[in-house]
Design an enzyme around this catalytic site. Structure first.
Site, mmCIF file in Angstrom:
data_model
loop_
_atom_site.group_PDB
_atom_site.id
_atom_site.type_symbol
_atom_site.label_atom_id
_atom_site.label_comp_id
_atom_site.label_asym_id
_atom_site.label_seq_id
_atom_site.Cartn_x
_atom_site.Cartn_y
_atom_site.Cartn_z
ATOM 1 N N GLU A 2 5.540 -5.111 4.247
ATOM 2 C CA GLU A 2 5.420 -3.663 4.824
ATOM 3 C C GLU A 2 4.429 -3.603 6.036
ATOM 4 O O GLU A 2 3.374 -3.096 6.011
ATOM 5 C CB GLU A 2 4.799 -2.685 3.720
ATOM 6 C CG GLU A 2 5.959 -2.653 2.542
ATOM 7 C CD GLU A 2 5.624 -1.596 1.630
ATOM 8 O OE1 GLU A 2 4.664 -0.856 1.573
ATOM 9 O OE2 GLU A 2 6.374 -1.244 0.504
ATOM 10 N N GLU B 18 11.458 -4.688 -3.429
ATOM 11 C CA GLU B 18 10.563 -3.873 -4.213
ATOM 12 C C GLU B 18 11.439 -2.718 -4.597
ATOM 13 O O GLU B 18 11.884 -2.063 -3.779
ATOM 14 C CB GLU B 18 9.316 -3.576 -3.389
ATOM 15 C CG GLU B 18 8.513 -4.445 -3.233
ATOM 16 C CD GLU B 18 6.797 -4.064 -2.979
ATOM 17 O OE1 GLU B 18 6.466 -2.969 -2.818
ATOM 18 O OE2 GLU B 18 6.274 -4.744 -2.211
HETATM 19 O O1 AHR Z 1 4.231 -2.457 -5.846
HETATM 20 C C1 AHR Z 1 3.079 -1.723 -5.485
HETATM 21 C C2 AHR Z 1 3.180 -1.784 -3.824
HETATM 22 O O2 AHR Z 1 4.181 -0.738 -3.315
HETATM 23 C C3 AHR Z 1 3.269 -2.900 -3.181
HETATM 24 O O3 AHR Z 1 2.024 -3.848 -2.955
HETATM 25 C C4 AHR Z 1 3.491 -2.662 -1.577
HETATM 26 O O4 AHR Z 1 4.267 -3.319 -1.012
HETATM 27 C C5 AHR Z 1 4.340 -1.301 -1.895
HETATM 28 O O5 AHR Z 1 4.016 -0.350 -1.082
#
Ligand code: AHR
Length: 521
Positions: A194, A325
């Site tokens: 990110e 994610e």
């Molecule tokens: O999964 C929690 C967080 O969500 C991670 O660290 C990040 O990459 C995302 O914003």
């Protein structure tokens, strides 16, 4: 109750249940047609140094009274082995862009803080070698996320050298001295996380200049992996429907030369209708059930949209879209540290997981890897622990039921899904995927989203002489039913009755259920 009366009551309940009117959905499966492989890496996991995701959830230390092997809890390992985890993304997340690998190797660990997640102490007792030991115990591969935000190319390059060098360099000797003479195999490397937000608030151009440097200098030295195809280099990708970031990375990819390369693009997308996350993970009703499912189904459009941009620059689909994610993100459980992202996991999450896995499978030509967030004790986890106690979540059972789909061949299934309506929300009533495993056996997954009505399924099966069928279903008394340490078996899969009649597969789906059937020929 007297035995005869009890038997009559049970019969009366069974007759009443079978008399419940059910909608009928017809499916057509054609085994003579096939699609891409449903990569096993779609069933990957994500474990970040966050709350009790690592410490207590996986790592308890060798001196713990909790049964462990070299500090890693045996109960968690056994549970994860059973779902055949293909890979684990580590050490973050946002944590990755503040992680300095040297703090976590060797006899002397550096104690730091974890500013992203509650500002707690990070003891670094679980480092690279412990992570690799954990993976070895569960039979999974590493997906390493290197620090682009606050690290440097040299730091990441040395980390890869430490892990993968086989020649007697100083770092190779250091790894051997730490007990690991053989080089590790690192098949997946994420270049930042990110980077448009917690990974450094970079612009597309700034990130691209970093990406090219990391891609060039962070090398895999494992002699078995020197062909670059052996390591997926995954660039940071989009975090929503906006395609500008994808466009920038893919445009650069299209014109890349010999000196840098990527073959993966990350996509992050949580099911979270509002930021900050406000939906409760327990104690909710049908309204919140339907709202969350509506929100999660947006994954379909998101992938279609981002894939379309990738297709423009990479029509041969060489670059994998890695959804590394995904999952439900709810309000923290009352009384928990809000920085630890603790939530319960209900029947709703089981359905949500099945819907997303099906979306990934339908896009298996482009989406060849995904990692649910996160594996233990954080967000939509497989496992919850509390000291020596452990409980498996409804989402865990979905991953278990989907094991036969790992590396199976996608088989098209067509159906008129019908609709389920609650208030102003209308959703498909059913969802389904089919696949053929390596032995040629047909597998069918069918989800009934409707929490109130059963659905009768009649599936025509072309290209196969079906003889019998068997399977399992996951359902629960309520949409918000959960497994707890005291009642761990509220949401567990049970055998389902399925028949082959006149060459057709016939079965009834319970309300709010996920069913996986295998067809014997
Ligand atoms: O999964 C929690 C967080 O969500 C991670 O660290 C990040 O990459 C995302 O914003």
């Amino acid at each position: 109750m007297r035995p005869l009366l009890l038997i009559l009551t049970i019969i009366a309940i069974a007759v009443a249940a079978s008399a419940v009117p059910a909608d009928k959905v017809e499916l057509s499966v054609d085994l003579s047609k096939s699609g891409p492989t449903i990569s096993r890496y779609l069933f990957g996991q994500f474990a970040e140094h966050l709350g009790h995701g690592i410490y207590e959830g996986i790592w308890v230390g060798p001196d713990s009274a909790i049964p462990n092997t070299r500090g890693i809890r045996n109960d968690v390992v056994a549970a994860l082995k059973a779902i055949k985890v293909p890979d684990v993304r580590w050490p973050g997340g946002c944590f990755a862009d503040e992680y300095h690998w040297r703090n976590g190797v060797g006899p002397q660990r550096v104690v730091t803080l974890n500013p992203n997640w509650g500002g707690v102490i990070e003891p670094n007792t679980f480092g690279t070698d412990e992570f690799m030991d954990f993976l070895n115990q569960i039979g999974a591969e590493p997906y390493i996320s290197v620090n682009v935000g606050s690290g440097a190319p040299r730091e990441a390059a040395e980390w890869l050298e430490y892990m993968t060098a086989s020649q007697p360099t100083t770092l190779e000797k250091e790894r051997a001295a730490n007990g690991h003479p053989a080089p590790y195999k690192v098949g997946f490397m994420g270049i930042g996380n990110e980077s448009w937000a917690c990974g450094g608030n970079m612009t597309e151009d700034y990130y691209l200049s970093q990406l090219k440097i990391y891609s060039r200098f962070v090398r895999n030295f494992n002699p078995e992996q020197q062909d670059t195809d052996q390591m997926l280099k995954i660039a940071v990708g989009p975090g929503g429907p906006d395609t500008r970031w994808t466009e920038a990375v893919m445009k650069a990819y299209q014109t890349h030369g010999w000196s840098w390369d990527i073959n993966g693009l990350s996509l992050h997308s949580y099911t979270v209708p509002h930021w900050p996350p406000s939906f409760a993970s327990v104690g909710f009703g049908e309204t919140e059930y339907s709202q969350i499912l509506k929100s999660t189904l947006e994954m379909e459009d998101l992938i279609t949209r981002q894939s379309a941009v990738m297709d423009q620059y990479d029509p041969q689909k060489k670059v994998t879209l890695v959804v590394d994610e995904w999952g439900a993100w709810y309000a923290p459980l009352p009384g928990s540290n809000p920085g630890f992202l603790v939530q319960q996991n209900s029947m709703r999450d089981a359905i949500l997981a099945a819907l997303n896995l099906n979306i990934f499978a339908r896009h298996a030509d482009r989406v060849r890897m995904a990692n649910i967030a996160q594996m233990v004790n954080v967000l939509q986890s497989m496992i919850l622990t509390d000291k020596e106690k452990m409980v498996l979540t409804p989402t865990y059972y979905i991953f278990k039921m989907y094991v036969p789909f790992q590396d199976a061949t996608f088989v098209p299934v067509t159906f008129d899904a019908g609709t389920y309506t609650n208030g102003n929300i209308t959703l498909p009533r059913v969802d389904a995927i089919a696949a053929k495993d390596k032995s040629g056996k047909l597998w069918l997954e069918i989800t009934n989203l409707d929490p109130n009505q059963p659905v009768d399924i009649e599936a025509s099966l072309a290209g196969i002489t079906a003889k019998s069928a068997s399977g399992e279903t996951l359902t629960a008394p309520m949409v918000d039913s959960v497994n707890t340490f005291d009642a761990p078996n509220t949401v567990v899969p049970k055998p389902v009755s399925a028949k082959v009649q006149g060459g057709k597969l016939v079965l009834r789906l319970e309300p709010k259920s996920v069913t996986v059937i295998s067809v014997q020929q």
